[in-house]
Motif scaffolding. Structure first.
Motif, mmCIF file in Angstrom:
data_model
loop_
_atom_site.group_PDB
_atom_site.id
_atom_site.type_symbol
_atom_site.label_atom_id
_atom_site.label_comp_id
_atom_site.label_asym_id
_atom_site.label_seq_id
_atom_site.Cartn_x
_atom_site.Cartn_y
_atom_site.Cartn_z
ATOM 1 N N ARG A 1 -9.821 -60.008 -19.921
ATOM 2 C CA ARG A 1 -8.925 -60.429 -21.010
ATOM 3 C C ARG A 1 -9.676 -60.562 -22.323
ATOM 4 O O ARG A 1 -9.188 -60.139 -23.375
ATOM 5 N N GLN B 1 -4.790 -55.794 -13.486
ATOM 6 C CA GLN B 1 -4.918 -56.042 -14.928
ATOM 7 C C GLN B 1 -4.903 -54.741 -15.725
ATOM 8 O O GLN B 1 -4.317 -54.682 -16.813
ATOM 9 N N GLY C 1 1.123 -61.286 -11.580
ATOM 10 C CA GLY C 1 0.224 -60.819 -12.630
ATOM 11 C C GLY C 1 0.927 -59.997 -13.684
ATOM 12 O O GLY C 1 0.301 -59.582 -14.660
ATOM 13 N N GLN D 1 -3.472 -59.399 -19.535
ATOM 14 C CA GLN D 1 -2.934 -60.594 -18.898
ATOM 15 C C GLN D 1 -3.871 -61.065 -17.788
ATOM 16 O O GLN D 1 -4.771 -60.339 -17.354
ATOM 17 N N ARG D 2 -3.629 -62.282 -17.301
ATOM 18 C CA ARG D 2 -4.314 -62.738 -16.096
ATOM 19 C C ARG D 2 -3.897 -61.854 -14.923
ATOM 20 O O ARG D 2 -2.792 -61.320 -14.902
ATOM 21 N N ALA E 1 0.269 -64.772 -14.754
ATOM 22 C CA ALA E 1 0.237 -64.195 -16.098
ATOM 23 C C ALA E 1 1.170 -64.912 -17.065
ATOM 24 O O ALA E 1 0.814 -65.138 -18.223
#
Length: 479
Positions: free
Chosen positions: A347, A38, A96, A49-50, A54
């Motif tokens: 996030r 991340q 990701g 993002q995740r 993502a």
């Protein structure tokens, strides 16, 4: 001959789980790698993002309907009583980092069921939410945490490699898959990273890992069930020159009609069905998937910047958002327990956007659909997107990625040579001037791969109500 009645399910027992040696330390290391991933993407994009999944391709408002008159072994937990609940569906791809859809990777589907009464795990913080996290493959890639950690090391090390090289890798896999098909081999493994990719709405999605199912243990799957979704199963999507081809196709499908899926469970009825090793596929002949619920979604604008802010930025999905009766099982799920909320906090902090679990129906924006996001960093700063970098290839091919790509190419060439030798004697049954593909078309050998590029691959282009960005999508009239 009548089908054999499946064996009764084996009762859940906490002793089914076996904690690995150094499991807590491995889980910490996996969490650290996911956080590092991340950090890399945030530094590159300017938008958090995740750590996995993502990029979203469809953000859908739906209804989750538990069926009536389920047999006792299926009427467990969420499925104990018939009912209808609001739900959110998020279709995604696994990486990701945010990539063009010509980089072919497995798909994901997350479903959030809201408001069902029951006893929930503390991870839901008192909110009645049941999340289902699924992938379009029935088995997980790693048998244990040690193997899972090695995979995360590789993923983190290659995240800062520009997508130009990942697209090249996918192109190589596509070529190898076609060559293997031409020689009559099994290219299914190559197609997971080659292509062209299938339509995400036509795919079947699996939990991969097991979960408690009330008094029993089960794996879950979500199958497309409406005719419009069945028609999309196996449909190849043309991705060249279309950074967000999957979003375009999902938008098109939900503009024309809605969709319906069946939620099915596979009860564990054999001690040989492992709980800790999710690389092993449970026998569907011995324990078939059985329908317990339906998910229904009406036509709607399936993706837009407004919906991305609501779902991609404002919600989190996690396997431990669950009723007590649906506790996640196995070491992979135990490692996920701290990792998912940590990723959500990252996030929330870096995007300055609160993540709140809904207590009631979430009304997703009805703003016109658009396959491109316009928030800074939303598109991963890719070429031909609104937040594209002002320069060419992006990040270089780093050392780790270089080794992986060249090693894969070498293995692929060896595999091709082996298939060529094995196929050499199979051409005796055709005319000397006839190609292997033509031979199959006239009845010899296996049928062509459904994943081959063809004129049937869908590719729409035209106008869509997007803010000023030049790339557009022509929407067919709604049916």
């Amino acid at each position: 001959m009548a089908k054999t009645r499946p064996l009764p399910p084996i009762p859940f027992d906490p002793a089914l789980e076996a904690v690995e040696e150094n499991e807590a330390r491995l889980a910490e290391k996996i969490d650290a790698k996911l956080t590092r991933l991340q950090e890399i993407t945030f530094s590159d994009y300017g938008h958090a993002q995740r750590s996995v999944h993502a990029k979203s391709h469809g953000l859908i408002e739906a209804t989750f309907e538990v069926l009536d008159d389920l047999p006792a072994e299926l009427a467990q937990g969420l499925y104990a009583k018939p009912g209808k609940y609001p739900a959110i569906m998020r279709f995604s791809t696994i990486p990701g980092d945010v990539l063009d859809d010509s980089v072919v990777v497995p798909y994901g589907l997350a479903v959030k069921v809201i408001g069902a009464k029951g006893h929930y795990l503390p991870d839901t913080k008192g909110v009645a939410i049941q999340d289902l996290l699924m992938v379009n493959s029935p088995t997980f890639a790693s048998p244990n945490l040690k193997s899972f950690y090695v995979g995360q090391v590789v993923l983190t090390a290659t995240t800062d490699t520009g997508q130009f090289w990942k697209k090249w890798f996918s192109a190589v896999m596509r070529g190898l898959a076609r060559a293997v098909d031409a020689f009559g081999g099994d290219s299914s493994g190559l197609r997971m990273f080659g292509g062209p990719p299938p339509h995400p709405l036509g795919e079947t999605y699996y939990s991969q890992t097991p979960y408690r199912f009330g008094r029993y243990v089960a794996k879950l799957a979500i199958f497309p069930s409406s005719p419009t979704l069945h028609a999309l199963t196996g449909t190849p999507i043309a991705v060249n020159g279309r950074p967000n081809a999957l979003r375009e196709e999902v938008i098109q499908a939900f503009h024309q009609s809605g969709g319906e899926w069946e939620v099915r469970v596979q009860l564990r009825n054999d001690p040989a069905m492992p709980v800790e090793d999710s690389t092993v596929r449970w026998s569907e002949e011995q324990s078939p998937f059985r329908t317990v619920a339906r998910i229904k979604a009406k036509p709607q604008p399936a993706w837009s910047e407004a919906r991305a802010q609501q779902v991609d930025d404002g919600l989190s999905f996690a396997p431990w958002h669950a009723m007590v009766e649906h506790q996640p099982l196995g070491s992979i799920n135990r490692a996920r327990r701290p990792a998912y909320p940590n990723a959500a906090r990252f996030r929330e902090a870096h995007n300055d956007h609160p993540i709140v679990q809904p207590q009631d129906r979430v009304e997703l924006s009805d703003a016109p659909a658009c396959p491109y996001g316009f928030a800074p960093g939303r598109e991963g700063r890719r070429p031909n997107t609104p937040d594209a970098r002002p320069y060419g290839l992006g990040q270089p091919l780093n050392k780790t990625a270089r080794k992986i790509l060249f090693a894969t190419a070498g293995v692929g060439m060896i595999a091709l040579a082996v298939f060529a030798l094995r196929k050499k004697g199979d051409n005796r049954g055709r005319d000397p001037g006839q190609s292997p593909v033509a031979h199959r078309a006239t009845g010899g050998g296996s049928s062509p791969s459904p994943f081959q590029e063809s004129s049937s691959a869908r590719h729409d282009a035209g106008d869509l109500s997007c803010p000023t960005f030049p790339a557009r999508l022509a929407l067919a009239p709604a049916q």
